[in-house]
Design a protein around this motif. Structure first.
Motif, mmCIF file in Angstrom:
data_model
loop_
_atom_site.group_PDB
_atom_site.id
_atom_site.type_symbol
_atom_site.label_atom_id
_atom_site.label_comp_id
_atom_site.label_asym_id
_atom_site.label_seq_id
_atom_site.Cartn_x
_atom_site.Cartn_y
_atom_site.Cartn_z
ATOM 1 N N LEU A 35 -9.869 3.459 -15.766
ATOM 2 C CA LEU A 35 -8.800 3.629 -14.782
ATOM 3 C C LEU A 35 -7.460 3.243 -15.387
ATOM 4 N N GLY A 36 -7.444 2.154 -16.155
ATOM 5 C CA GLY A 36 -6.211 1.732 -16.799
ATOM 6 C C GLY A 36 -5.644 2.807 -17.715
ATOM 7 N N GLU A 37 -6.518 3.469 -18.455
ATOM 8 C CA GLU A 37 -6.051 4.542 -19.350
ATOM 9 C C GLU A 37 -5.454 5.700 -18.561
ATOM 10 N N ILE A 38 -6.039 6.012 -17.407
ATOM 11 C CA ILE A 38 -5.542 7.125 -16.583
ATOM 12 C C ILE A 38 -4.156 6.818 -16.022
ATOM 13 N N ILE A 39 -3.945 5.570 -15.609
ATOM 14 C CA ILE A 39 -2.673 5.233 -14.949
ATOM 15 C C ILE A 39 -1.693 4.545 -15.899
ATOM 16 N N CYS A 40 -2.051 4.470 -17.186
ATOM 17 C CA CYS A 40 -1.177 3.894 -18.215
ATOM 18 C C CYS A 40 -0.930 2.397 -18.022
ATOM 19 N N TYR A 41 -1.980 1.688 -17.610
ATOM 20 C CA TYR A 41 -1.968 0.230 -17.567
ATOM 21 C C TYR A 41 -3.214 -0.252 -18.308
ATOM 22 N N THR A 42 -3.258 -1.544 -18.634
ATOM 23 C CA THR A 42 -4.433 -2.062 -19.327
ATOM 24 C C THR A 42 -5.580 -2.282 -18.339
ATOM 25 N N GLY A 43 -6.793 -2.183 -18.844
ATOM 26 C CA GLY A 43 -7.944 -2.485 -18.020
ATOM 27 C C GLY A 43 -7.938 -3.939 -17.585
ATOM 28 N N SER A 44 -7.380 -4.803 -18.417
ATOM 29 C CA SER A 44 -7.281 -6.214 -18.069
ATOM 30 C C SER A 44 -6.423 -6.416 -16.825
ATOM 31 N N LEU A 45 -5.304 -5.690 -16.751
ATOM 32 C CA LEU A 45 -4.441 -5.803 -15.569
ATOM 33 C C LEU A 45 -5.165 -5.306 -14.324
ATOM 34 N N VAL A 46 -5.872 -4.193 -14.452
ATOM 35 C CA VAL A 46 -6.655 -3.682 -13.323
ATOM 36 C C VAL A 46 -7.618 -4.758 -12.835
ATOM 37 N N GLY A 47 -8.280 -5.427 -13.786
ATOM 38 C CA GLY A 47 -9.226 -6.473 -13.430
ATOM 39 C C GLY A 47 -8.563 -7.663 -12.752
ATOM 40 N N GLN A 48 -7.385 -8.037 -13.239
ATOM 41 C CA GLN A 48 -6.683 -9.176 -12.647
ATOM 42 C C GLN A 48 -6.242 -8.871 -11.213
ATOM 43 N N ILE A 49 -5.842 -7.634 -10.968
ATOM 44 C CA ILE A 49 -5.433 -7.264 -9.612
ATOM 45 C C ILE A 49 -6.654 -7.158 -8.711
ATOM 46 N N GLU A 50 -7.750 -6.633 -9.247
ATOM 47 C CA GLU A 50 -8.978 -6.534 -8.452
ATOM 48 C C GLU A 50 -9.492 -7.910 -8.025
ATOM 49 N N THR A 51 -9.254 -8.916 -8.831
ATOM 50 C CA THR A 51 -9.752 -10.263 -8.520
ATOM 51 C C THR A 51 -8.657 -11.155 -7.932
ATOM 52 N N ALA A 52 -7.576 -10.531 -7.475
ATOM 53 C CA ALA A 52 -6.497 -11.239 -6.768
ATOM 54 C C ALA A 52 -5.829 -12.314 -7.616
ATOM 55 N N ARG A 53 -5.820 -12.092 -8.934
ATOM 56 C CA ARG A 53 -5.160 -13.057 -9.811
ATOM 57 C C ARG A 53 -3.756 -12.611 -10.196
ATOM 58 N N LYS A 54 -3.413 -11.375 -9.873
ATOM 59 C CA LYS A 54 -2.089 -10.862 -10.204
ATOM 60 C C LYS A 54 -1.631 -9.923 -9.093
ATOM 61 N N LEU A 55 -0.320 -9.935 -8.846
ATOM 62 C CA LEU A 55 0.231 -9.085 -7.798
ATOM 63 C C LEU A 55 0.370 -7.649 -8.279
ATOM 64 N N PRO A 56 0.028 -6.674 -7.456
ATOM 65 C CA PRO A 56 0.297 -5.270 -7.797
ATOM 66 C C PRO A 56 1.774 -4.963 -7.599
ATOM 67 N N THR A 57 2.219 -3.891 -8.179
ATOM 68 C CA THR A 57 3.594 -3.419 -7.994
ATOM 69 C C THR A 57 3.569 -2.079 -7.271
ATOM 70 N N GLY A 58 4.750 -1.619 -6.883
ATOM 71 C CA GLY A 58 4.835 -0.317 -6.232
ATOM 72 C C GLY A 58 4.382 0.808 -7.139
ATOM 73 N N GLU A 59 4.807 0.750 -8.408
ATOM 74 C CA GLU A 59 4.439 1.799 -9.359
ATOM 75 C C GLU A 59 2.933 1.814 -9.598
ATOM 76 N N PHE A 60 2.353 0.644 -9.777
ATOM 77 C CA PHE A 60 0.899 0.550 -9.974
ATOM 78 C C PHE A 60 0.168 1.161 -8.779
ATOM 79 N N SER A 61 0.591 0.793 -7.576
ATOM 80 C CA SER A 61 -0.075 1.276 -6.360
ATOM 81 C C SER A 61 0.006 2.790 -6.243
ATOM 82 N N GLU A 62 1.172 3.335 -6.523
ATOM 83 C CA GLU A 62 1.348 4.789 -6.420
ATOM 84 C C GLU A 62 0.476 5.524 -7.435
ATOM 85 N N ARG A 63 0.384 4.992 -8.655
ATOM 86 C CA ARG A 63 -0.421 5.650 -9.689
ATOM 87 C C ARG A 63 -1.910 5.593 -9.348
#
Length: 277
Positions: A35-63
């Protein structure tokens, strides 16, 4: 195999966002890395957001919404997520801002939060507590999304002239902040007036306040001290603050003259040439 962190979606809006993100990703048969590769973010960031350790952004949400076909779910959840990151005593005020049809704000010392730049907000928030500034600044700036709604509220902001001179965050931060205030000139829904020093004694000497008006609900007024805020729907208090605001607007410079004063300060203090239309 490492154990997957299972979120309780009822724990908080951020947990619910992460839960839904994981649910849609797994339904699509994608790993976090894919998923990270598709939306141009790291898989690590996807994981951190999935586990509520990092806040999502508007751009991330839209992608993610586009990639997973969520129908815009995560983008709709984002405002709730970011609002939940505000201090608990202020969350109610952010909800009032989001529901109001008209907002009348007087600020004697600071640029109002709905008009702050990111750098200015970080400087204000970091005065006594420099920790976790990324999250706290993102939560404050998220309030400004109400000004981008299809039918945004009408915002009138009267700023004491001292606000323009107090060098919050340094010269470059203030230069950018003043330019940001000028950018609203001509926008009928965001109106900035300056209460000049020459106004002398005025109706706002008791402190800054906001006055919220709604389509059908009673008006609410809000003031704050060093630590907390004090909203009230008392009709007597609401009428009194409305009268004070009328007098503040009468004593303030016109929209055009306010912009001219801001431009003058930009040129005199920061060497910034800026023509006011």
């Amino acid at each position: 195999m490492s154990q997957v962190n299972v979120l309780d979606p009822s724990a908080s809006p951020l947990d619910y966002y992460g839960y839904e993100l994981r649910r849609y990703r797994e339904a699509a048969g994608l790993t976090q890395k894919q998923l990270g590769e598709i939306i141009c973010y790291t898989g690590s960031l996807v994981g951190q957001i999935e586990t509520a350790r990092k806040l999502p952004t508007g751009e991330f949400s839209e992608r993610v919404d586009a990639a997973l076909g969520t129908g815009g779910l995560l983008s709709r959840l984002l405002d709730l997520v970011l609002r939940s990151q505000l201090p608990s005593w202020f969350q109610q005020i952010a909800e009032l801002e989001a529901r109001a049809t008209e907002i009348y704000a007087f600020q004697a010392q600071l640029v109002h939060g709905l008009l702050q730049t990111e750098a200015y907000a970080r400087a204000v928030l970091g005065v006594m507590d420099p920790t976790d500034l990324d999250r706290r600044a993102a939560a404050r700036l998220a309030r400004q999304r109400i000004l981008e709604k299809q039918e945004p509220p009408v915002l009138w902001a009267v700023l004491g002239e001292a606000v323009l001179h107090q060098e919050i965050g340094g010269r470059e931060v203030m230069r950018s902040q003043l330019l940001h205030l000028l950018s609203f000139l001509g926008n009928p829904r965001v109106n900035v007036q300056v209460l000049p020093f020459t106004a002398g004694a005025h109706a706002g000497l008791m402190g800054s306040f906001d006055h919220f008006r709604f389509e059908s609900d009673p008006a609410i007024v809000y003031g704050e001290d060093y630590e907390t805020g004090h909203p009230t729907a008392n009709p007597v208090e609401a009428r009194a603050r409305s009268l004070r605001y009328d007098h503040l607007q009468a004593a303030a410079l016109s929209l055009q003259d306010s912009a001219e004063l801001i431009r003058h300060i930009l040129e005199e203090r920061y060497g910034e040439q800026h023509e006011v239309a």
